[in-house]
Design a protein around this motif. Structure first.
Motif, PDB file in Angstrom:
ATOM      1  N   LEU A  63      -1.350   8.064  14.754  1.00 37.21           N
ATOM      2  CA  LEU A  63      -1.541   7.748  13.331  1.00 37.21           C
ATOM      3  C   LEU A  63      -0.268   7.162  12.731  1.00 37.21           C
ATOM      4  O   LEU A  63      -0.316   6.203  11.957  1.00 37.21           O
ATOM      5  N   ARG A  64       0.873   7.701  13.107  1.00 39.25           N
ATOM      6  CA  ARG A  64       2.144   7.165  12.611  1.00 39.25           C
ATOM      7  C   ARG A  64       2.341   5.731  13.100  1.00 39.25           C
ATOM      8  O   ARG A  64       2.728   4.851  12.322  1.00 39.25           O
ATOM      9  N   ALA A  65       2.039   5.483  14.372  1.00 35.66           N
ATOM     10  CA  ALA A  65       2.194   4.132  14.919  1.00 35.66           C
ATOM     11  C   ALA A  65       1.258   3.137  14.238  1.00 35.66           C
ATOM     12  O   ALA A  65       1.583   1.950  14.107  1.00 35.66           O
ATOM     13  N   ALA A  66       0.111   3.637  13.763  1.00 31.25           N
ATOM     14  CA  ALA A  66      -0.867   2.769  13.092  1.00 31.25           C
ATOM     15  C   ALA A  66      -0.540   2.564  11.614  1.00 31.25           C
ATOM     16  O   ALA A  66      -1.269   1.846  10.918  1.00 31.25           O
ATOM     17  N   GLY A  67       0.539   3.189  11.128  1.00 25.74           N
ATOM     18  CA  GLY A  67       0.921   3.042   9.727  1.00 25.74           C
ATOM     19  C   GLY A  67       0.160   3.949   8.781  1.00 25.74           C
ATOM     20  O   GLY A  67       0.227   3.781   7.557  1.00 25.74           O
ATOM     21  N   TYR A  68      -0.526   4.955   9.330  1.00 25.17           N
ATOM     22  CA  TYR A  68      -1.381   5.800   8.495  1.00 25.17           C
ATOM     23  C   TYR A  68      -0.571   6.662   7.527  1.00 25.17           C
ATOM     24  O   TYR A  68      -1.039   6.970   6.425  1.00 25.17           O
ATOM     25  N   LEU A  69       0.626   7.050   7.900  1.00 28.93           N
ATOM     26  CA  LEU A  69       1.430   7.908   7.030  1.00 28.93           C
ATOM     27  C   LEU A  69       1.873   7.195   5.762  1.00 28.93           C
ATOM     28  O   LEU A  69       2.263   7.839   4.785  1.00 28.93           O
ATOM     29  N   SER A  70       1.795   5.877   5.759  1.00 32.07           N
ATOM     30  CA  SER A  70       2.242   5.117   4.580  1.00 32.07           C
ATOM     31  C   SER A  70       1.104   4.337   3.923  1.00 32.07           C
ATOM     32  O   SER A  70       1.340   3.331   3.259  1.00 32.07           O
ATOM     33  N   ILE A  71      -0.133   4.800   4.088  1.00 28.50           N
ATOM     34  CA  ILE A  71      -1.255   4.065   3.485  1.00 28.50           C
ATOM     35  C   ILE A  71      -1.157   4.022   1.960  1.00 28.50           C
ATOM     36  O   ILE A  71      -1.629   3.064   1.332  1.00 28.50           O
ATOM     37  N   LEU A  72      -0.528   5.023   1.349  1.00 26.86           N
ATOM     38  CA  LEU A  72      -0.431   5.064  -0.112  1.00 26.86           C
ATOM     39  C   LEU A  72       0.897   4.513  -0.639  1.00 26.86           C
ATOM     40  O   LEU A  72       1.122   4.491  -1.848  1.00 26.86           O
ATOM     41  N   VAL A  73       1.756   4.065   0.256  1.00 32.97           N
ATOM     42  CA  VAL A  73       3.054   3.501  -0.141  1.00 32.97           C
ATOM     43  C   VAL A  73       2.864   2.037  -0.533  1.00 32.97           C
ATOM     44  O   VAL A  73       2.153   1.295   0.143  1.00 32.97           O
ATOM     45  N   PRO A  74       3.482   1.599  -1.639  1.00 30.70           N
ATOM     46  CA  PRO A  74       3.327   0.197  -2.055  1.00 30.70           C
ATOM     47  C   PRO A  74       3.759  -0.772  -0.966  1.00 30.70           C
ATOM     48  O   PRO A  74       4.674  -0.487  -0.182  1.00 30.70           O
ATOM     49  N   ALA A  75       3.113  -1.906  -0.932  1.00 36.86           N
ATOM     50  CA  ALA A  75       3.417  -2.902   0.094  1.00 36.86           C
ATOM     51  C   ALA A  75       4.879  -3.327   0.047  1.00 36.86           C
ATOM     52  O   ALA A  75       5.503  -3.551   1.090  1.00 36.86           O
ATOM     53  N   GLU A  76       5.450  -3.416  -1.166  1.00 31.55           N
ATOM     54  CA  GLU A  76       6.832  -3.857  -1.286  1.00 31.55           C
ATOM     55  C   GLU A  76       7.825  -2.844  -0.733  1.00 31.55           C
ATOM     56  O   GLU A  76       8.997  -3.178  -0.511  1.00 31.55           O
ATOM     57  N   LEU A  77       7.357  -1.607  -0.500  1.00 35.69           N
ATOM     58  CA  LEU A  77       8.215  -0.584   0.095  1.00 35.69           C
ATOM     59  C   LEU A  77       7.851  -0.322   1.551  1.00 35.69           C
ATOM     60  O   LEU A  77       8.344   0.636   2.156  1.00 35.69           O
ATOM     61  N   GLY A  78       6.992  -1.159   2.111  1.00 42.10           N
ATOM     62  CA  GLY A  78       6.689  -1.060   3.528  1.00 42.10           C
ATOM     63  C   GLY A  78       5.380  -0.396   3.882  1.00 42.10           C
ATOM     64  O   GLY A  78       5.101  -0.155   5.064  1.00 42.10           O
ATOM     65  N   GLY A  79       4.542  -0.094   2.882  1.00 41.70           N
ATOM     66  CA  GLY A  79       3.285   0.579   3.151  1.00 41.70           C
ATOM     67  C   GLY A  79       2.082  -0.338   3.029  1.00 41.70           C
ATOM     68  O   GLY A  79       2.216  -1.554   2.888  1.00 41.70           O
ATOM     69  N   ALA A  80       0.894   0.278   3.071  1.00 40.47           N
ATOM     70  CA  ALA A  80      -0.351  -0.486   2.986  1.00 40.47           C
ATOM     71  C   ALA A  80      -0.791  -0.736   1.547  1.00 40.47           C
ATOM     72  O   ALA A  80      -1.647  -1.582   1.295  1.00 40.47           O
ATOM     73  N   GLY A  81      -0.233   0.022   0.600  1.00 35.90           N
ATOM     74  CA  GLY A  81      -0.549  -0.190  -0.805  1.00 35.90           C
ATOM     75  C   GLY A  81      -1.977   0.152  -1.181  1.00 35.90           C
ATOM     76  O   GLY A  81      -2.549  -0.452  -2.093  1.00 35.90           O
ATOM     77  N   LEU A  82      -2.574   1.132  -0.501  1.00 38.30           N
ATOM     78  CA  LEU A  82      -3.961   1.495  -0.801  1.00 38.30           C
ATOM     79  C   LEU A  82      -4.040   2.342  -2.065  1.00 38.30           C
ATOM     80  O   LEU A  82      -3.065   2.947  -2.508  1.00 38.30           O
ATOM     81  N   SER A  83      -5.233   2.392  -2.622  1.00 46.87           N
ATOM     82  CA  SER A  83      -5.497   3.251  -3.774  1.00 46.87           C
ATOM     83  C   SER A  83      -5.814   4.658  -3.283  1.00 46.87           C
ATOM     84  O   SER A  83      -6.096   4.888  -2.104  1.00 46.87           O
ATOM     85  N   LEU A  84      -5.801   5.622  -4.213  1.00 44.84           N
ATOM     86  CA  LEU A  84      -6.178   6.983  -3.852  1.00 44.84           C
ATOM     87  C   LEU A  84      -7.651   7.042  -3.457  1.00 44.84           C
ATOM     88  O   LEU A  84      -8.026   7.798  -2.557  1.00 44.84           O
ATOM     89  N   GLU A  85      -8.472   6.238  -4.102  1.00 41.77           N
ATOM     90  CA  GLU A  85      -9.887   6.193  -3.722  1.00 41.77           C
ATOM     91  C   GLU A  85     -10.043   5.751  -2.270  1.00 41.77           C
ATOM     92  O   GLU A  85     -10.845   6.312  -1.512  1.00 41.77           O
ATOM     93  N   GLN A  86      -9.294   4.750  -1.873  1.00 47.71           N
ATOM     94  CA  GLN A  86      -9.365   4.278  -0.487  1.00 47.71           C
ATOM     95  C   GLN A  86      -8.825   5.320   0.483  1.00 47.71           C
ATOM     96  O   GLN A  86      -9.387   5.533   1.570  1.00 47.71           O
ATOM     97  N   ALA A  87      -7.736   5.998   0.105  1.00 48.64           N
ATOM     98  CA  ALA A  87      -7.186   7.050   0.968  1.00 48.64           C
ATOM     99  C   ALA A  87      -8.177   8.188   1.128  1.00 48.64           C
ATOM    100  O   ALA A  87      -8.290   8.781   2.211  1.00 48.64           O
ATOM    101  N   SER A  88      -8.912   8.504   0.083  1.00 48.57           N
ATOM    102  CA  SER A  88      -9.934   9.543   0.168  1.00 48.57           C
ATOM    103  C   SER A  88     -11.008   9.174   1.181  1.00 48.57           C
ATOM    104  O   SER A  88     -11.438  10.008   1.991  1.00 48.57           O
ATOM    105  N   VAL A  89     -11.430   7.929   1.173  1.00 49.30           N
ATOM    106  CA  VAL A  89     -12.425   7.458   2.150  1.00 49.30           C
ATOM    107  C   VAL A  89     -11.884   7.602   3.568  1.00 49.30           C
ATOM    108  O   VAL A  89     -12.584   8.051   4.487  1.00 49.30           O
ATOM    109  N   LEU A  90     -10.617   7.247   3.760  1.00 45.95           N
ATOM    110  CA  LEU A  90     -10.017   7.344   5.085  1.00 45.95           C
ATOM    111  C   LEU A  90      -9.887   8.792   5.544  1.00 45.95           C
ATOM    112  O   LEU A  90     -10.121   9.101   6.718  1.00 45.95           O
ATOM    113  N   GLN A  91      -9.535   9.686   4.633  1.00 45.16           N
ATOM    114  CA  GLN A  91      -9.418  11.092   5.015  1.00 45.16           C
ATOM    115  C   GLN A  91     -10.783  11.702   5.335  1.00 45.16           C
ATOM    116  O   GLN A  91     -10.898  12.547   6.226  1.00 45.16           O
ATOM    117  N   GLN A  92     -11.805  11.269   4.644  1.00 46.73           N
ATOM    118  CA  GLN A  92     -13.159  11.702   5.002  1.00 46.73           C
ATOM    119  C   GLN A  92     -13.499  11.211   6.409  1.00 46.73           C
ATOM    120  O   GLN A  92     -14.065  11.957   7.221  1.00 46.73           O
TER     121      GLN A  92
END
Length: 382
Positions: free
Chosen positions: A40-69
């Motif tokens: 999961l770390r290699a896939a960038g999952y730990l930073s799904i909620l981190v803004p893109a400008e800081l190196g993350g995927a920049g997802l919303s909390l709604e999207q993260a909820s879908v992924l956690q489900q």
């Protein structure tokens, strides 16, 4: 959330399949799912909620909820463990969107692969975020924490631990302190996680013995008399919604397994597939209706949080109610799935058997059923 969001782009089917294949062994051996976390770390999952400008995927909390489900359908314990890291990145996001960069270091650290754990729960502390049995003593501009934290998910692997404690150095004005420990000096992690379910989360007890957070990692010092701070609100909101997401995922998987089981069986009495039995269809239909309710409510509340909708004082009741509904409905759905699937689900080799144990953990997470009901009652009675 737009229709263009593709969960498999962040949690691919093949990765999900490998996590699912390991889940039974992790549960049986009562170990942390290190391979899951590494992938999961290699896939960038730990930073799904981190803004893109800081190196993350920049997802919303709604999207993260879908992924956690989605993750919880494969391995609930892995999802629950990762949840506690995602809570801190969600809080960082909530603060940042309201003009507060106090947790930017969490966002940057997550993008670099650091793992942030949640060290808030304490024995006999029913105030949770609004009180603490841990001593926070001023030390060199930072604070030294001494106390016991329980249910510390990610205990074997975290690189930073978010904690809180009570600074009583001024007895006339005690203050709550929220800070992060960036190492394990003064930290003892007990190997005491031998539970009925959610075994892979390895949510062990943590002892703090003057474990020190430097000044730059002290996020807040708050008066006990002050109204809830945005940090406290952010922690509560992220925790309740992401937790509910895990249990919604368990409910979804239970329905999938029940549907597969009845589709594979034939009635000796009628010769017809069990899936055509009106009683079976009614049972599956009831489970589906219950699941739709929590999934849709989760989507609405996470979207409201993303959009900074102002529910005012109602937020706490809505959030604790969401968590309460998710865990109780998920438990009911799993129980119904066991009946639908039949006696084979009572064997340890059955995935439903494992889900029936994992889902029981939900009632022990804050907010407790009693607390959620009291919060809801206050909106009508106080």
């Amino acid at each position: 959330m737009t229709d263009a969001f593709d969960p498999s782009a962040h949690l691919p089917d093949d990765l999900l399949g490998r996590i699912r294949a390991r889940a039974a062994g992790v549960d049986r051996d009562n170990v942390f799912p290190d391979a899951d976390l590494d992938e999961l770390r290699a896939a960038g999952y730990l930073s799904i909620l981190v803004p893109a400008e800081l190196g993350g995927a920049g997802l919303s909390l709604e999207q993260a909820s879908v992924l956690q489900q989605r993750l919880a359908t494969a391995a609930p314990a892995t999802a629950l463990a990762v949840n506690m890291h995602l809570v801190w990145t969600a809080v960082a996001k909530i603060l940042r969107e309201r003009g507060d960069d106090a947790l930017e270091f969490v966002q940057r650290g997550s993008a670099d692969g650091r793992v942030y754990a949640f060290g808030i729960s304490e024995p006999d502390n029913d105030l949770v975020l609004f009180g603490s049995t841990t001593d926070a003593v001023p030390s060199g501009g930072g604070y030294a924490f001494t106390g016991t934290k329980i249910f510390t998910s990610l205990a074997p692997v975290w690189t930073s631990l978010g904690v809180h404690g009570l600074d009583s150095s001024d007895p006339d004005s005690p203050r709550l302190v929220f800070a992060f420990l960036d190492g394990r000096d003064g930290v003892v992690t007990r190997d005491d996680w031998d539970t009925v379910g959610m075994r892979g989360s390895q949510s062990r007890t943590t002892e703090l013995h003057a474990a020190t957070a430097p000044a730059e990692r002290v996020v807040r010092t708050l008066s006990l008399e002050s109204a809830p701070d945005v940090l406290q609100f952010g922690i509560f909101a992220a925790f309740e919604l992401l937790l509910a997401s895990v249990y919604a995922g368990i409910a979804c998987r239970a329905i999938e397994l029940a549907a597969a089981a009845v589709s594979a069986r034939t009635s000796l009495k009628t010769g017809a597939p069990r899936r055509e039995d009106p009683l079976v269809r009614a049972r599956i239909g009831g489970m589906a209706i219950d699941y739709d309710g929590i999934a849709l409510e989760l989507a609405a509340l996470t979207r409201d949080l993303d959009d900074a909708v102002d529910h005012g004082a109602r937020w706490f009741g809505l959030l604790s109610g969401m968590k309460h509904r998710a865990v109780t409905v998920a438990a009911r759905i799993v129980d119904e799935a066991l009946v639908a699937a039949g006696g084979s689900s009572f064997r340890n080799a059955s995935e439903l058997s494992r889900l029936s144990r994992d889902v029981r953990a939900g009632i022990f997470h804050p907010s407790s059923p009693d607390s959620a009901q009291q919060t809801a009652a206050a909106a009508w009675l106080d």
